[in-house]
Scaffold this active site. Structure first.
Site, short mmCIF file in Angstrom:
data_model
loop_
_atom_site.label_atom_id
_atom_site.label_comp_id
_atom_site.label_asym_id
_atom_site.label_seq_id
_atom_site.Cartn_x
_atom_site.Cartn_y
_atom_site.Cartn_z
N SER A 170 -12.68 -62.95 -36.27
CA SER A 170 -13.48 -64.18 -36.24
C SER A 170 -14.08 -64.48 -34.88
O SER A 170 -15.11 -65.14 -34.78
CB SER A 170 -12.62 -65.37 -36.70
OG SER A 170 -11.54 -65.57 -35.82
N GLY A 219 -10.38 -62.97 -40.03
CA GLY A 219 -9.12 -62.68 -40.70
C GLY A 219 -8.68 -61.24 -40.63
O GLY A 219 -7.56 -60.91 -41.03
N ASP A 240 -11.56 -77.14 -33.65
CA ASP A 240 -10.24 -76.59 -33.99
C ASP A 240 -9.46 -76.20 -32.74
O ASP A 240 -8.26 -75.92 -32.81
CB ASP A 240 -10.35 -75.40 -34.95
CG ASP A 240 -11.08 -74.19 -34.36
OD1 ASP A 240 -11.39 -74.20 -33.14
OD2 ASP A 240 -11.34 -73.24 -35.11
N HIS A 268 -11.47 -71.56 -31.60
CA HIS A 268 -12.66 -70.69 -31.61
C HIS A 268 -13.70 -71.21 -30.63
O HIS A 268 -13.96 -72.42 -30.58
CB HIS A 268 -13.27 -70.64 -33.01
CG HIS A 268 -12.42 -69.93 -34.01
ND1 HIS A 268 -11.43 -70.57 -34.73
CD2 HIS A 268 -12.39 -68.63 -34.39
CE1 HIS A 268 -10.83 -69.70 -35.53
NE2 HIS A 268 -11.40 -68.51 -35.33
N ASN A 286 -4.82 -61.44 -35.28
CA ASN A 286 -4.28 -61.71 -36.62
C ASN A 286 -2.97 -60.95 -36.88
O ASN A 286 -2.11 -61.43 -37.61
CB ASN A 286 -5.31 -61.36 -37.68
CG ASN A 286 -6.41 -62.41 -37.74
OD1 ASN A 286 -6.15 -63.60 -37.78
ND2 ASN A 286 -7.67 -61.97 -37.71
#
Length: 274
Positions: free
Chosen positions: A95, A133, A242, A245, A161
């Site tokens: 991502s 992801g 968030d 990111h 991840n």
């Protein structure tokens, strides 16, 4: 990183506990950089010895050259490429590469990198080969398809991840190792981007995770960028809501920091053609 926010151990521990317990496995898989900022915070608090990870001052000074981007033009670097040479670069990751959460794909890392390199005077095409992801196992499966496009350079940005899902560092290392070998076998250059591990999983796991990237860079003699989020993690003004990111401004910082490494590879490619 240039500036770390230092919190008390109790506060940091409570913060980690609530973040980790509130995060489902599915959500973590979607967010490649989930909780990376907290990992960096804990790293900063624990750096007490010269051997503590690759976040040393020496590493940071290498990431932040004193000169501006104008130093990385072909003329300034003495790079002479064959007429009509176009560099094809694959931004291969998760991502953080794909541009997760950004308003436009034009603000994603591959697009900004392409624009920056073109402004410096390089003929480049940077493909967005990031999928949110993706673990190293996921990426390993799809790498052959990416290599069919015959890129000159592959920027490998993976591993976050794997860490968030607490996957085996041995398997992660094997996956990354296999991908590096395949990329080199395809006569492409590798730029390996490193990541940090969350201390929540214990010092033993974190140490093993952190060591994977520099170990592989040394083993395969590939260009190594120590931390993909260098200069961005923990800076609220450079991240999305968030907190994990990068926003459009954060992407520009990442690109600014990584350009010298990309230029180094392009120079090596042109030199080898003479």
């Amino acid at each position: 990183m240039r500036h770390y926010i230092r919190l008390g151990h109790v506060y940091a521990g409570v913060l980690l506990f609530f973040i980790v317990t509130a995060c489902s496995a599915a959500y973590c898989a979607q967010s490649a950089s989930q909780m990376i900022a907290v990992a960096v915070l804990a790293k900063a608090s624990s750096l007490t010895t010269p051997q503590a990870s690759y976040a040393s001052q020496k590493a940071r000074s290498a990431i932040y050259p004193k000169t501006g981007l104008q130093y990385y033009t072909p003329e300034a670097q003495g790079i002479v490429c064959p007429p009509g040479k176009i560099f094809f670069i694959s931004a291969f990751g998760d991502s953080l590469t794909s541009g997760y959460g950004l308003d436009s794909g034009l603000n994603a890392f591959p697009s900004v990198l392409q624009q920056t390199l073109r402004e410096l005077g390089y003929s480049v095409v940077v493909e967005n080969d990031g999928i949110a992801g993706n673990t190293t196992a996921d990426a390993r499966i799809r790498l052959p398809k990416v290599l069919m496009t015959r890129p000159d350079i592959v920027i490998v940005e993976l591993g976050a991840n794997d860490m968030l899902q607490h996957r085996s560092t041995v398997r992660m290392k094997n996956n990354l190792s296999a991908m590096i070998r395949k990329i080199k076998h395809a006569d492409a250059k590798v730029l390996l981007a490193g990541m940090y591990a969350l201390p929540h999983y214990g010092k033993r796991y974190a140490d093993k995770f952190d060591a994977v990237f520099p170990d592989l860079a040394a083993k395969y003699n590939v260009v190594f960028y120590p931390f993909f989020l260098e200069g961005v993690a923990l800076n609220h003004s450079l991240n999305q809501k968030d907190g994990h990111h990068p926003n459009a401004a954060g992407v520009k910082v990442i690109v600014r920091n990584i350009v010298p490494y990309v230029v180094k590879l392009m120079g090596a490619i042109c030199k080898s053609t003479h």
